[in-house]
Design a protein around this motif. Structure first.
Motif, mmCIF file in Angstrom:
data_model
loop_
_atom_site.group_PDB
_atom_site.id
_atom_site.type_symbol
_atom_site.label_atom_id
_atom_site.label_comp_id
_atom_site.label_asym_id
_atom_site.label_seq_id
_atom_site.Cartn_x
_atom_site.Cartn_y
_atom_site.Cartn_z
ATOM 1 N N CYS A 110 0.848 -1.202 0.000
ATOM 2 C CA CYS A 110 0.000 0.000 0.000
ATOM 3 C C CYS A 110 0.882 1.250 0.000
ATOM 4 C CB CYS A 110 -0.897 0.020 1.236
ATOM 5 S SG CYS A 110 -1.727 -1.541 1.596
ATOM 6 N N PHE A 111 0.511 2.221 -0.809
ATOM 7 C CA PHE A 111 1.229 3.486 -0.886
ATOM 8 C C PHE A 111 0.256 4.622 -0.615
ATOM 9 C CE2 PHE A 111 2.544 7.119 -3.654
ATOM 10 C CZ PHE A 111 3.704 7.470 -2.971
ATOM 11 N N ASP A 112 0.412 5.294 0.531
ATOM 12 C CA ASP A 112 -0.399 6.452 0.863
ATOM 13 C C ASP A 112 0.068 7.625 -0.003
ATOM 14 O OD1 ASP A 112 -1.096 9.020 2.249
ATOM 15 O OD2 ASP A 112 -2.034 7.660 3.689
ATOM 16 N N VAL A 113 -0.791 8.130 -0.873
ATOM 17 C CA VAL A 113 -0.337 9.082 -1.880
ATOM 18 C C VAL A 113 -0.067 10.463 -1.309
ATOM 19 C CG1 VAL A 113 -1.602 7.823 -3.663
ATOM 20 C CG2 VAL A 113 -2.666 9.800 -2.571
ATOM 21 N N ASN A 114 -0.544 10.763 -0.110
ATOM 22 C CA ASN A 114 -0.307 12.076 0.478
ATOM 23 C C ASN A 114 0.900 12.081 1.414
ATOM 24 O OD1 ASN A 114 -2.579 13.519 -0.747
ATOM 25 N ND2 ASN A 114 -3.869 12.182 0.501
ATOM 26 N N SER A 115 1.048 11.039 2.242
ATOM 27 C CA SER A 115 2.233 10.956 3.103
ATOM 28 C C SER A 115 3.412 10.327 2.380
ATOM 29 C CB SER A 115 1.914 10.133 4.350
ATOM 30 O OG SER A 115 1.679 8.765 4.022
ATOM 31 N N GLU A 116 3.153 9.658 1.247
ATOM 32 C CA GLU A 116 4.162 8.951 0.465
ATOM 33 C C GLU A 116 4.885 7.889 1.288
ATOM 34 O OE1 GLU A 116 6.612 11.833 -1.558
ATOM 35 O OE2 GLU A 116 5.038 12.192 -3.062
ATOM 36 N N GLN A 117 4.122 7.200 2.127
ATOM 37 C CA GLN A 117 4.632 6.109 2.942
ATOM 38 C C GLN A 117 4.076 4.782 2.433
ATOM 39 O OE1 GLN A 117 6.894 6.552 5.620
ATOM 40 N NE2 GLN A 117 6.945 8.605 4.703
ATOM 41 N N PHE A 118 4.931 3.748 2.482
ATOM 42 C CA PHE A 118 4.528 2.410 2.085
ATOM 43 C C PHE A 118 4.266 1.559 3.314
ATOM 44 C CE2 PHE A 118 6.847 3.830 -1.640
ATOM 45 C CZ PHE A 118 6.150 3.282 -2.699
ATOM 46 N N LYS A 119 3.374 0.587 3.148
ATOM 47 C CA LYS A 119 3.217 -0.440 4.167
ATOM 48 C C LYS A 119 2.745 -1.720 3.478
ATOM 49 C CE LYS A 119 -1.597 0.265 5.695
ATOM 50 N NZ LYS A 119 -2.463 0.545 6.868
ATOM 51 N N GLU A 120 2.887 -2.821 4.188
ATOM 52 C CA GLU A 120 2.513 -4.125 3.666
ATOM 53 C C GLU A 120 1.329 -4.668 4.460
ATOM 54 O OE1 GLU A 120 4.420 -8.583 4.019
ATOM 55 O OE2 GLU A 120 5.774 -6.912 3.564
ATOM 56 N N ILE A 121 0.330 -5.187 3.763
ATOM 57 C CA ILE A 121 -0.772 -5.873 4.429
ATOM 58 C C ILE A 121 -0.876 -7.276 3.851
ATOM 59 C CG2 ILE A 121 -2.033 -3.756 4.910
ATOM 60 C CD1 ILE A 121 -3.940 -4.457 2.647
ATOM 61 N N SER A 122 -1.584 -8.126 4.563
ATOM 62 C CA SER A 122 -1.669 -9.521 4.146
ATOM 63 C C SER A 122 -2.581 -9.675 2.938
ATOM 64 C CB SER A 122 -2.185 -10.384 5.300
ATOM 65 O OG SER A 122 -3.510 -9.981 5.646
ATOM 66 N N PHE A 123 -2.391 -10.773 2.234
ATOM 67 C CA PHE A 123 -3.252 -11.195 1.148
ATOM 68 C C PHE A 123 -4.488 -11.858 1.759
ATOM 69 C CE2 PHE A 123 -3.948 -13.139 -3.086
ATOM 70 C CZ PHE A 123 -3.437 -12.143 -3.906
ATOM 71 N N PRO A 124 -5.614 -11.902 1.068
ATOM 72 C CA PRO A 124 -6.738 -12.683 1.598
ATOM 73 C C PRO A 124 -6.308 -14.127 1.871
ATOM 74 C CG PRO A 124 -7.469 -11.352 -0.252
ATOM 75 C CD PRO A 124 -5.983 -11.213 -0.194
ATOM 76 N N PRO A 125 -6.890 -14.776 2.888
ATOM 77 C CA PRO A 125 -6.469 -16.133 3.259
ATOM 78 C C PRO A 125 -6.986 -17.182 2.274
ATOM 79 C CG PRO A 125 -8.290 -15.421 4.647
ATOM 80 C CD PRO A 125 -7.903 -14.234 3.821
ATOM 81 N N VAL A 126 -6.393 -17.199 1.076
ATOM 82 C CA VAL A 126 -6.789 -18.170 0.053
ATOM 83 C C VAL A 126 -5.893 -19.389 0.152
ATOM 84 C CG1 VAL A 126 -7.678 -16.387 -1.488
ATOM 85 C CG2 VAL A 126 -5.280 -17.087 -1.668
#
Length: 352
Positions: free
Chosen positions: A222-238
């Motif tokens: 995920c890239f917050d377009v205003n703060s320009e910070q990245f973070k990682e979130i999980s994929f759906p539990p497939v």
């Protein structure tokens, strides 16, 4: 109505005109030209243009480029109009990487150059620079097109070159590239990971990052377009007992994902993102092996709740959310060779 200034009445009427008519209206007089060229007018006109009836399909093959309206009641295209590329190309070697509010971010495959292009107004802007910014390599790079809180259209370019990852942002406002930091796991630099194009939703660009083998790692960046910070979130539990693909789509500013998994039989589930967690919306029975049936892009949706699905070969289908007829993922062979995208017709300019 009699108490409203004439300027306000004209403004309200013109912001509801189709994009092609706005272009013709600029020649009426100097006052209209000035009014229709303001950023306020363009922004309001764009917000009123993003409706299903204004959607068009752009299809490119080796010989032609055409734009067609969508006939939503029978999942088909209306009469086509030929589009002439306003930039130099070779045999229509143009790849569509991202689209937002009528703008397309495209790559010229013979030179690797990135461009912003509005196929409705024909205006375009080259993003490549002498210092090697704005050049795209397929299967290594990822692109996301977005607009920030200041209404500045920007392109996020994630580049992987010889194990080195660089992240760059192009601003339409200042017409330049700049580097931004990206702190993430080093293994995502490997060519074994496939990055999707970015999907803009709620002030954030989302990318799926999937390892190209069975049981591999799958995440969402995920890239917050205003703060320009990245973070990682999980994929759906497939299930991880097959190949995994996630297709992201923005529906009324809520992120959804069609997550498909399997090997000889494919299963497809629809998930929605709430906070940083995925909630399953619906599932479908396993799809038996059908040539190319998996390789579809969820490109847009109809305002009555149905989904438009366009295969990578250019065929258009609808998923009716009440009936869940997932057999409509099956493609047809006569569209082989087409590239395309669903977009809305606007007057948004690729340059200031």
């Amino acid at each position: 109505m009699a108490d409203l200034p004439t300027h306000t009445i004209v403004f309200e009427i013109l912001t509801r005109l189709p994009a092609m008519d706005v272009g013709r209206s600029k020649s009426v007089c100097k006052q209209w030209y000035a009014l229709l060229s303001t950023q306020d007018f363009v922004k309001i006109h764009c917000s009123r243009s993003v409706v299903s009836s204004n959607q068009r399909v752009l299809l490119i093959d080796d010989l032609t480029c055409s734009v067609r309206p969508i006939i939503s009641n029978n999942n088909d295209y209306g009469p086509s109009s030929t589009v002439t590329f306003p930039f130099h190309h070779q045999n229509n070697d143009v790849s569509i990487l991202s689209h937002l509010n009528g703008l397309l971010c495209v790559c010229l495959n013979h030179t690797y150059e990135l461009l912003l292009w509005n196929p409705t107004t024909t205006a375009f802007k080259r993003l490549s620079t002498p210092d090697s910014h704005g050049f795209y390599i397929n299967n290594l790079d990822a692109i996301g097109l977005y607009v920030d809180a200041d209404d500045d259209y920007k392109v996020l370019h994630i580049k992987r070159r010889s194990g080195v990852l660089g992240v760059y942002v192009y601003s339409r406002e200042v017409d330049s590239w700049r580097n931004i930091p990206f702190i993430t796991r080093q293994e995502y630099l490997s060519p074994h990971f496939n990055w999707s194009a970015g999907t803009f939703c709620g002030g954030t660009l989302y990318f799926t990052v999937c390892e190209c083998w069975i049981g591999g790692t799958n995440v969402v960046i995920c890239f917050d377009v205003n703060s320009e910070q990245f973070k990682e979130i999980s994929f759906p539990p497939v299930p991880s007992n097959g190949m995994v693909q996630g297709v992201l789509v923005n529906v009324k500013n809520v992120l959804h994902m069609f997550a498909s998994t399997g090997m000889f039989e494919m299963t497809i589930d629809l998930w929605t993102l709430q906070g940083d967690y995925w909630i399953k919306v619906l599932s479908c029975p396993p799809i038996p092996p059908i040539s190319l049936s998996l390789w579809c892009d969820i490109t847009h949706y109809v305002t009555n709740g149905n989904w438009f699905v366009m295969t990578k070969l250019g065929k258009l289908f609808t998923i009716e959310m009440d009936m869940k007829p997932f057999e409509c993922f099956y493609p047809v062979s006569w569209f082989r060779g087409f590239k395309g995208a669903v977009f809305v017709q606007t007057i948004v300019s690729p340059s200031i």
